[in-house]
Every structure is written in structure tokens, then in C-alpha cells.
Motif scaffolding. Structure first.
Motif, PDB file in Angstrom:
ATOM      1  N   ILE A  28       0.760  -0.992  -0.054  1.00 44.43           N
ATOM      2  CA  ILE A  28      -0.009   0.031  -0.174  1.00 44.43           C
ATOM      3  C   ILE A  28       0.933   1.289   0.058  1.00 44.43           C
ATOM      4  O   ILE A  28       0.551   2.268  -0.790  1.00 44.43           O
ATOM      5  CB  ILE A  28      -0.921  -0.025   1.249  1.00 44.43           C
ATOM      6  N   VAL A  29       2.288   1.282   0.819  1.00 44.97           N
ATOM      7  CA  VAL A  29       2.742   2.309   1.007  1.00 44.97           C
ATOM      8  C   VAL A  29       3.581   2.460  -0.596  1.00 44.97           C
ATOM      9  O   VAL A  29       3.481   3.726  -0.841  1.00 44.97           O
ATOM     10  CB  VAL A  29       3.774   2.272   2.080  1.00 44.97           C
ATOM     11  N   TRP A  32       0.530   3.740  -3.178  1.00 48.01           N
ATOM     12  CA  TRP A  32      -0.165   5.009  -3.085  1.00 48.01           C
ATOM     13  C   TRP A  32       0.727   6.299  -3.855  1.00 48.01           C
ATOM     14  O   TRP A  32      -0.085   6.778  -4.693  1.00 48.01           O
ATOM     15  CB  TRP A  32      -0.216   5.360  -1.716  1.00 48.01           C
ATOM     16  N   LEU A  35      -0.274   5.718  -7.764  1.00 48.05           N
ATOM     17  CA  LEU A  35      -1.588   6.027  -7.888  1.00 48.05           C
ATOM     18  C   LEU A  35      -1.821   7.787  -8.078  1.00 48.05           C
ATOM     19  O   LEU A  35      -2.483   8.347  -8.784  1.00 48.05           O
ATOM     20  CB  LEU A  35      -2.681   5.466  -6.920  1.00 48.05           C
ATOM     21  N   GLN A  36      -1.161   8.435  -7.089  1.00 51.37           N
ATOM     22  CA  GLN A  36      -1.043   9.783  -7.302  1.00 51.37           C
ATOM     23  C   GLN A  36      -0.287  10.467  -8.536  1.00 51.37           C
ATOM     24  O   GLN A  36      -0.769  11.164  -9.136  1.00 51.37           O
ATOM     25  CB  GLN A  36      -0.273  10.093  -5.984  1.00 51.37           C
ATOM     26  N   ARG A  41      -8.073   9.339  -9.524  1.00 50.54           N
ATOM     27  CA  ARG A  41      -9.173   9.995  -8.387  1.00 50.54           C
ATOM     28  C   ARG A  41     -10.649   9.308  -8.914  1.00 50.54           C
ATOM     29  O   ARG A  41     -11.314  10.101  -9.684  1.00 50.54           O
ATOM     30  CB  ARG A  41      -9.088  11.329  -8.757  1.00 50.54           C
TER      31      ARG A  41
END
Length: 280
Positions: A28-29, A32, A35-36, A41
Motif C-alpha cells: 500500500i505504501v 499510493w 496512484l497519485q 481519482r
């Protein structure tokens, strides 16, 4: 007063639970910031203005176009797409089979004992692997864009684009499927003095036939979708017809073309199931 026993007290604990939790947190780290960077979004899909625009756009897709003239164009474009995908995958297989044969270490004669030319086999396998990597490195739509300028508008550019890129993909996966098969039969044939082609045909292919056929049909299905995409750059077929319909804001024609895409995918799925049953 008897104590109330917790039924979970005697349950064994997972010794890898902490490790899995740590790996999940690490994923997840790492995910993230990606994804940014991709500007992911999903909340924007549920914005009132965006929902209104998407609703009006989708409303234009109903009812599907069913006029005789358009259906005749659709049939011709569908046959052109199928021909492009089938010819492209056939040429890709002709490229992939000899390269996969050269890259399969289970068919190496030097693997059955000490040989004087071990380096020769390794060099051939390395060259085949490099060529397959080069073929699949460039997406088929880029090849189509280049070949359209060389060959002109039409499906010929799409056929060669699919053949080049899918030749690399098929060759790599063919070699991996053959390598993952039980190589004892092929090895026994090589030790008995059989040729490499016979070891391939009678030692490896009977075990891997289902996987080879299934992946080939899957790649044909992918080639159908790819040929549609390449139609947007002038390679003909359903993609070019879809491009024309979208530019003319004709949602009914676009929905009919999308339904045709669905039928083609169902056809590929049925073909794959039939081949696997035939080869079982």
C-alpha cells in the motif's frame, strides 16, 4: 463456578500473519504514490456534473443502429477485423514457433551430458530470447502507425503490426510453457538418439498442447481487440468504422459496434473451450 472457555483459545495462530500484514502494508505504501502520479481519482466519476455528462453521452447509444446499409458496412468491417487478426496471429505463430524451439532449454542436446559446444547452445538461446524481447518491446499500435505510412491505409499494416509484436509474445510464452512441462520424456528421447524435433513433437507437445492452444486462442482474441484499436490509426476494420461513428456523434452505430465486439469475444471463448476439450 466453572470458567467460560473461549472456543478461539485453542485455535492455532497463523505464524505468517505478521509477515503478510507487513507485506500488505508495504504494498500500500508503494502503491499510493504511483496512484497519485497516475492521477487516480475515482471520486471524480461520481461528481454531479460528470454523471450528467456521462448519462447524456450513454443515452445517445440507444437504440442501436439496425439499418440495412450500416449492417452491411458492419459485416464487411467485422470480416476485415477477423481476417486481420487471424492472418496476424498466423504469421506471429510462424515467427514464434522456431524461436521458442531454439529457446527451450529442455531440448538442448548438451543438457543430456558433457558436450564440447555448450556455449553454442547458450548463445543461440540468448540470441532467440533477445530477438523475442525486441519484437514485443514496441506496441502493435506503434508498428501500425509506422506501417500505415509505408503501406498506406488498410488492413495490411495491421496484419504486419500484429505479426511482429505477437510473434515476440507468443514465442516467449510458448518457450515458458514447454520449459514448465515434464521434460523427462523429451530427455529420454534425446538420450536414445532422437532428434530435437522428434523430442519436441513426442516429448513436450503432448503434455503442453492444451496450454499452447488455449494461449494461442487468447492471443487471437487479443489480436481482434488490437486490430480494432489499430483501426483508429487507419488500419481498417471495426476500429475505423468506430472512429467514423464517434466523429459523427452517432451513438446508435457505436453501440451496435460494441455489441459486435462482445460477440467476437464470446466466439473466442467458445473456440478456446472447444479446443481444450478436443485436446483433452
Amino acid at each position: 463456578m466453572s470458567a467460560v472457555l473461549d472456543p478461539r483459545a485453542d485455535m492455532p495462530r497463523d505464524p505468517l500473519a505478521l509477515r503478510r500484514a507487513g507485506l500488505t502494508l508495504l504494498a500500500i505504501v508503494l502503491l499510493w504514490p504511483l496512484l497519485q502520479l497516475a492521477e487516480f481519482r475515482p471520486a471524480a466519476l461520481f461528481d454531479a456534473g460528470n454523471l450528467r455528462v456521462m448519462g447524456s453521452f450513454l443515452a445517445g447509444f440507444l437504440p442501436p443502429a439496425t439499418s440495412g446499409d450500416f449492417l452491411a458496412l458492419l459485416l464487411r468491417a467485422t470480416l476485415e477485423t477477423l481476417a486481420m487478426a487471424t492472418a496476424g496471429v498466423t504469421l506471429a505463430a510462424l515467427i514464434a514457433v522456431p524461436l521458442a524451439f531454439a529457446m527451450t532449454g529442455a531440448l538442448s542436446v548438451s543438457s543430456i551430458g558433457p558436450g564440447r559446444a555448450v556455449w553454442r547452445g547458450r548463445t543461440v538461446r540468448g540470441a532467440a530470447r533477445l530477438l523475442l524481447m525486441t519484437l514485443r518491446a514496441v506496441p502493435e499500435v506503434v508498428w501500425a502507425l509506422l506501417l500505415v505510412h509505408a503501406l498506406g491505409l488498410g488492413p495490411a499494416a495491421g496484419v504486419f503490426a500484429i505479426a511482429i509484436t505477437y510473434g515476440g509474445m507468443l514465442g516467449k510464452v510458448y518457450a515458458e510453457i514447454l520449459e514448465s512441462s515434464d521434460g523427462r520424456a523429451a530427455r529420454a528421447l534425446l538420450e536414445a538418439g532422437s532428434g530435437r524435433v522428434a523430442a519436441l513433437c513426442y516429448g513436450l507437445i503432448p503434455q503442453a498442447a492444451q496450454e499452447l492452444a488455449s494461449y494461442t486462442v487468447y492471443r487471437w482474441e487479443c489480436a481482434v481487440r488490437a486490430s480494432v484499436v489499430m483501426g483508429f490509426v487507419g488500419a481498417g476494420g471495426l476500429g475505423q468504422l468506430m472512429d467514423q461513428s464517434m466523429k459523427m456523434l452517432n451513438g446508435g452505430e457505436a453501440s451496435t459496434i460494441l455489441l459486435t465486439f462482445l460477440l467476437l469475444v464470446l466466439l473466442a471463448d467458445a473456440l478456446s473451450a472447444g479446443l481444450r476439450k478436443l485436446l483433452s
